[in-house]
Design a protein around this motif. Structure first.
Motif, short mmCIF file in Angstrom:
data_model
loop_
_atom_site.label_atom_id
_atom_site.label_comp_id
_atom_site.label_asym_id
_atom_site.label_seq_id
_atom_site.Cartn_x
_atom_site.Cartn_y
_atom_site.Cartn_z
N PRO A 46 11.73 -24.75 27.51
CA PRO A 46 11.54 -26.18 27.79
C PRO A 46 10.55 -26.86 26.86
N VAL A 47 9.56 -26.10 26.39
CA VAL A 47 8.55 -26.64 25.47
C VAL A 47 8.69 -25.92 24.14
N ILE A 48 8.82 -26.68 23.07
CA ILE A 48 8.98 -26.09 21.73
C ILE A 48 7.95 -26.74 20.81
N CYS A 49 7.16 -25.91 20.15
CA CYS A 49 6.15 -26.40 19.21
C CYS A 49 6.34 -25.74 17.86
N GLY A 50 6.28 -26.53 16.81
CA GLY A 50 6.45 -25.99 15.47
C GLY A 50 5.45 -26.56 14.50
N THR A 51 5.12 -25.75 13.52
CA THR A 51 4.18 -26.16 12.48
C THR A 51 4.73 -25.73 11.13
N SER A 52 4.60 -26.60 10.14
CA SER A 52 5.05 -26.31 8.78
C SER A 52 6.54 -25.96 8.80
N ALA A 53 6.94 -24.86 8.17
CA ALA A 53 8.36 -24.50 8.18
C ALA A 53 8.85 -24.25 9.60
N GLY A 54 7.96 -23.79 10.48
CA GLY A 54 8.34 -23.60 11.87
C GLY A 54 8.70 -24.90 12.55
N ALA A 55 8.18 -26.03 12.04
CA ALA A 55 8.52 -27.33 12.60
C ALA A 55 10.00 -27.64 12.39
N ILE A 56 10.55 -27.20 11.28
CA ILE A 56 11.97 -27.44 11.00
C ILE A 56 12.83 -26.70 12.02
N ASN A 57 12.50 -25.44 12.25
CA ASN A 57 13.24 -24.66 13.23
C ASN A 57 13.07 -25.22 14.64
N ALA A 58 11.85 -25.67 14.96
CA ALA A 58 11.57 -26.22 16.29
C ALA A 58 12.39 -27.49 16.53
N ALA A 59 12.39 -28.40 15.57
CA ALA A 59 13.13 -29.65 15.73
C ALA A 59 14.63 -29.40 15.84
N SER A 60 15.15 -28.44 15.10
CA SER A 60 16.57 -28.11 15.17
C SER A 60 16.95 -27.61 16.56
N LEU A 61 16.11 -26.74 17.13
CA LEU A 61 16.38 -26.24 18.48
C LEU A 61 16.28 -27.37 19.50
N ALA A 62 15.28 -28.24 19.35
CA ALA A 62 15.11 -29.34 20.29
C ALA A 62 16.32 -30.28 20.27
N GLY A 63 16.86 -30.51 19.08
CA GLY A 63 18.01 -31.39 18.96
C GLY A 63 19.29 -30.79 19.50
N SER A 64 19.31 -29.46 19.68
CA SER A 64 20.49 -28.76 20.20
C SER A 64 20.19 -28.07 21.52
N ALA A 65 19.27 -28.62 22.29
CA ALA A 65 18.77 -27.94 23.49
C ALA A 65 19.85 -27.72 24.54
N ARG A 66 20.89 -28.55 24.56
CA ARG A 66 21.93 -28.37 25.57
C ARG A 66 22.87 -27.22 25.26
N SER A 67 22.80 -26.69 24.04
CA SER A 67 23.56 -25.51 23.67
C SER A 67 22.71 -24.66 22.73
N PHE A 68 22.01 -23.68 23.32
CA PHE A 68 21.11 -22.85 22.54
C PHE A 68 21.86 -22.10 21.45
N HIS A 69 23.04 -21.59 21.77
CA HIS A 69 23.82 -20.84 20.78
C HIS A 69 24.22 -21.73 19.61
N GLU A 70 24.58 -22.96 19.90
CA GLU A 70 24.96 -23.88 18.83
C GLU A 70 23.76 -24.19 17.94
N GLY A 71 22.60 -24.41 18.56
CA GLY A 71 21.40 -24.71 17.79
C GLY A 71 21.00 -23.55 16.89
N VAL A 72 21.01 -22.33 17.45
CA VAL A 72 20.64 -21.16 16.65
C VAL A 72 21.68 -20.93 15.56
N GLY A 73 22.96 -21.13 15.88
CA GLY A 73 24.00 -20.96 14.87
C GLY A 73 23.81 -21.89 13.69
N GLY A 74 23.39 -23.14 13.97
CA GLY A 74 23.13 -24.08 12.88
C GLY A 74 21.98 -23.63 12.01
N LEU A 75 20.92 -23.11 12.63
CA LEU A 75 19.78 -22.60 11.86
C LEU A 75 20.18 -21.41 11.00
#
Length: 388
Positions: A46-75
Motif C-alpha cells: 500500500p505504501v511505496i517509497c523510492g529514491t534515485s533509480a529506485g524512484a523510477i521503479n516505485a512510480a511504475s509500481l504505483a501507476g500499475s497498483a491495480r495489477s501488480f503483475h502488469e506493473g512488474v512486467g512493464g519494469l
C-alpha cells in the motif's frame, strides 16, 4: 450465520533505494514476488517509497497498483532492454562535447546561456520515463484503494533538506523533522528526474522554488518516509551485498584513480545510510520490548514496533559489473577508461552507470534467484496465509 471478515493485512511499505543501474536487482526481486502471488493480484504494498533509480521503479509500481503483475512486467521489459543511450547521451558529440563545456564552465566561471551544468547529458532519460511510467494512473489507484501513498525523495541544494514529495490518501499529514520534510505533491516526471540526478554527472532539476538532486544524498533516515506515510512494517530491497567481512589492508603502489574515489563517494551516497537506519530501527524495536504492552500503544507513546525485511544481493555487484563492461558503447568505454572506471579499482563506479542489457539482465536474474527461496517468509511478511 455469516462468517467473520478475514483479518486485514498489515500495511506494508516497500522501500526501493538508489543505486543507478544496480536498481535492476530490485526488478528481479519484484518479479519473484509477483510469481508468488495469484495472477491478477493487486499491489501488495500500500505504501511505496523510492529514491534515485529506485524512484523510477516505485512510480511504475504505483501507476500499475491495480495489477501488480502488469506493473512488474512493464519494469522487467524496460530493464531487460536497457541501453546507456536511453539514460544519457553516449554518442561522441554528446559525451565529449558536453564534458568539454562542463569543464570549461568550471574553469572560466560559465560560458553563458549554453554552458553545461553536468558531466553527462541525460536528456534521453525524460523521454524514457514519459513512455514507460504511468503517472496518470496514480491518483485513480489511490482513490480505488489499490494504493495508499507514493513517496519520492530528492535533495534540496538550496535548503539542504531531504524532501519527500508524496501523493496519497487525504488523511496523510505533511511532516517536518531535522533536515527532513514531507510535502504533498502531484508526482511528475520532474520529480523522478530530480530524485535520480546524481551530483556532477546529471543536472539538478528545479521544483517549485528550489533546485533538487539525487535523493540519496544525506538521506539519513531512508525508512522514515514510509512510516510517515502510514506503513506498519517495511520491506527494503537493497543493492549491496550484506554480511561482507572487511578486506585485508594491503600495500598500494599508486594513487587511487578518480573512478575509485568516485565509487567510494557513490557508496556513501547510495548505500551507507540504509545500513545505519536499519540498525536504528532494530534498536528501536529492542527498546519497545522493554515497554509494557498496555503503555506501548497508548496515545501518549511515540513508540511502536516496526517489523522489517531486507532483501539484498548475494553477490558483489561491483564484481559483476567488470564482467559486462565490454557491453558499453565504444565512446563511453573510452570515457570511463580515462577516469579508471574500466579497471578493477573503478568497478564500483561502473556498476552505477552500466545501463546495458546484459548487465541489467544478470542483476534481474540475481534478484529473482535470491528471492524465490524466501517465498514463505515473504508471503507471511505480506500478510498472506501460508498454512496450506
Amino acid at each position: 450465520m455469516s462468517l467473520p471478515p478475514p483479518p486485514a493485512r498489515p500495511k506494508v511499505g516497500l522501500i526501493l533505494t538508489g543505486g543507478g543501474a544496480r536498481a535492476a536487482y530490485q526488478v528481479g526481486v519484484l518479479q519473484a514476488i509477483a510469481a508468488m502471488l495469484p495472477p491478477g493480484s493487486r499491489n501488495p504494498f500500500p505504501v511505496i517509497c523510492g529514491t534515485s533509480a529506485g524512484a523510477i521503479n516505485a512510480a511504475s509500481l504505483a501507476g500499475s497498483a491495480r495489477s501488480f503483475h502488469e506493473g512488474v512486467g512493464g519494469l522487467v521489459s524496460v530493464w531487460e532492454n536497457a541501453h546507456v543511450n536511453q539514460v544519457y547521451r553516449s554518442d561522441p558529440i554528446g559525451v565529449l562535447g558536453n564534458s568539454a563545456r562542463w569543464l570549461a564552465s568550471l574553469l572560466f566561471g560559465g560560458l553563458g546561456k549554453y554552458s553545461a551544468v553536468s558531466l553527462l547529458d541525460n536528456s534521453p532519460f525524460t523521454q524514457l520515463l514519459e513512455h514507460n511510467v504511468p503517472l496518470h494512473a496514480i491518483q485513480k489507484n489511490i482513490q480505488s484503494g489499490a494504493l495508499y501513498a507514493l513517496g519520492i525523495t530528492a535533495w534540496g541544494y538550496n535548503s539542504s533538506q531531504s524532501v519527500t514529495f508524496y501523493q496519497g490518501a487525504e488523511c496523510i499529514s505533511p511532516w517536518k523533522r531535522s533536515s527532513r520534510l514531507g510535502v504533498a505533491s502531484r508526482i511528475s516526471i520532474k520529480h523522478l528526474v530530480a530524485s535520480s540526478a546524481i551530483p556532477f554527472l546529471f543536472p539538478a532539476i528545479k521544483l517549485n522554488r528550489e533546485y533538487f538532486g539525487d535523493g540519496s544524498m544525506r538521506q539519513y533516515a531512508p525508512i522514515s518516509p514510509a512510516l510517515h506515510l502510514g506503513a506498519e512494517r517495511v520491506m527494503v530491497i537493497g543493492v549491496r551485498k550484506t554480511g561482507d567481512t572487511p578486506s585485508d589492508r594491503i600495500k598500494v603502489e599508486g594513487y587511487p584513480p578518480p573512478a575509485q574515489i568516485a565509487g567510494h563517494v557513490m557508496g556513501s551516497i547510495f548505500l551507507d545510510n540504509l545500513d545505519v537506519d536499519l540498525e536504528r530501527l532494530q534498536r528501536m524495536n529492542n527498546t519497545t520490548q522493554l515497554v509494557p504492552e498496555d503503555q506501548l500503544y497508548c496515545n501518549d507513546s511515540p513508540l511502536r514496533r516496526v517489523e522489517s525485511l531486507l532483501i539484498s544481493p548475494s553477490r558483489e555487484i561491483s564484481e559483476m559489473a567488470e564482467q559486462y563492461a565490454h557491453s558499453l558503447p565504444r565512446t563511453i568505454r573510452l570515457f570511463y577508461r580515462a577516469v579508471g572506471a574500466m579497471n578493477h579499482d573503478g568497478s564500483a563506479l561502473l556498476s552505477y552507470l552500466l545501463f546495458e542489457e546484459p548487465f541489467c539482465r544478470a542483476l534481474i536474474e540475481l534478484g529473482y534467484q535470491d528471492t524465490m527461496p524466501r517465498s514463505k517468509e515473504i508471503l507471511q511478511f505480506l500478510g498472506f496465509d501460508t498454512t496450506d
